[in-house]
Write a protein that holds these residues in place. Structure first.
Motif, PDB file in Angstrom:
ATOM      1  N   CYS A 100      37.739  38.071  42.322  1.00 21.73           N
ATOM      2  CA  CYS A 100      37.346  37.771  43.726  1.00 21.73           C
ATOM      3  C   CYS A 100      38.721  38.089  44.718  1.00 21.73           C
ATOM      4  O   CYS A 100      38.645  37.754  45.732  1.00 21.73           O
ATOM      5  N   CYS A 134      33.151  31.766  41.747  1.00 19.10           N
ATOM      6  CA  CYS A 134      33.703  33.119  40.854  1.00 19.10           C
ATOM      7  C   CYS A 134      33.859  32.567  39.606  1.00 19.10           C
ATOM      8  O   CYS A 134      34.295  31.803  38.952  1.00 19.10           O
ATOM      9  N   CYS A 173      37.821  32.344  38.494  1.00 17.97           N
ATOM     10  CA  CYS A 173      38.726  31.304  38.877  1.00 17.97           C
ATOM     11  C   CYS A 173      38.030  30.240  39.408  1.00 17.97           C
ATOM     12  O   CYS A 173      38.699  29.317  39.859  1.00 17.97           O
ATOM     13  N   CYS A 201      43.177  36.982  41.076  1.00 21.00           N
ATOM     14  CA  CYS A 201      41.981  36.663  40.371  1.00 21.00           C
ATOM     15  C   CYS A 201      41.582  38.156  40.460  1.00 21.00           C
ATOM     16  O   CYS A 201      41.319  38.840  41.702  1.00 21.00           O
TER      17      CYS A 201
HETATM   18 ZN   LIG Z   1      38.127  34.389  41.599  1.00 22.26          ZN
END
Ligand SMILES: [Zn+2]
Ligand SMILES: [Zn+2]
Length: 154
Positions: free
Chosen positions: A33, A2, A5, A30
């Motif tokens: 995601c 991701c 994050c 986040c």
């Molecule tokens: Zn994420």
């Protein structure tokens, strides 16, 4: 992985006592995601999870986003070893903070004196939220964790 994050496991956190953490602690949500990352300040010391040492680089990476977001800066993960040879990982905002830590902890060393992991540039994302979760959100997230292998070596 991701982009926001830095994890490819979008339901892996919290690692320990997930229900307690999700119910009681403020989470970084986040926007990319949907992963929840604990960003709660510890009441006594005012510290967040990312201020504490991590047993592996992989786990430290799971919390790096909360450090970057809190400090509005790209923080680094450093490998630290104790005089007994125990290795752990710690996030610092800058090398000066690492140096201060080493001065206060004479039995710890950082061989590289450079991050083992850092993201290029601090960036904000449009859908990020930081707040407490609703019961419904917790239930949904926990059910999505089922079947996902949430195994980390810690
Ligand atoms: Zn994420
Ligand atoms: Zn928590």
């Amino acid at each position: 992985m991701c982009e926001e994050c830095y994890s490819n496991k979008n339901r892996i956190t919290p690692l320990l006592n997930p229900f307690v953490c999700l119910q009681k602690h403020t989470q970084y949500i986040c926007g990319t995601c949907g992963r929840y990352i604990c960003i709660e300040h510890d009441e006594k010391r005012g510290l967040q999870r990312w201020n504490f040492p991590f047993k592996s680089l992989e786990i430290a990476k799971l919390y790096l986003r909360t450090a970057n977001y809190t400090m509005k800066k790209s923080c680094g993960i450093y490998e630290i070893s104790s005089s007994k040879g125990r290795v752990f990982y710690k996030i610092f905002v800058c090398i000066e903070d690492l140096e201060l830590f080493l001065r206060k902890n004479k039995n710890k060393i950082c061989e590289k004196m450079a991050p083992v992991f850092i993201v290029e540039k601090y960036k904000e994302y449009p859908n990020t939220e930081v707040r407490k979760l609703t019961a419904k959100e917790i239930k949904k997230y926990m059910s999505e964790r089922q079947g996902v292998i949430c195994r980390v070596d810690y």
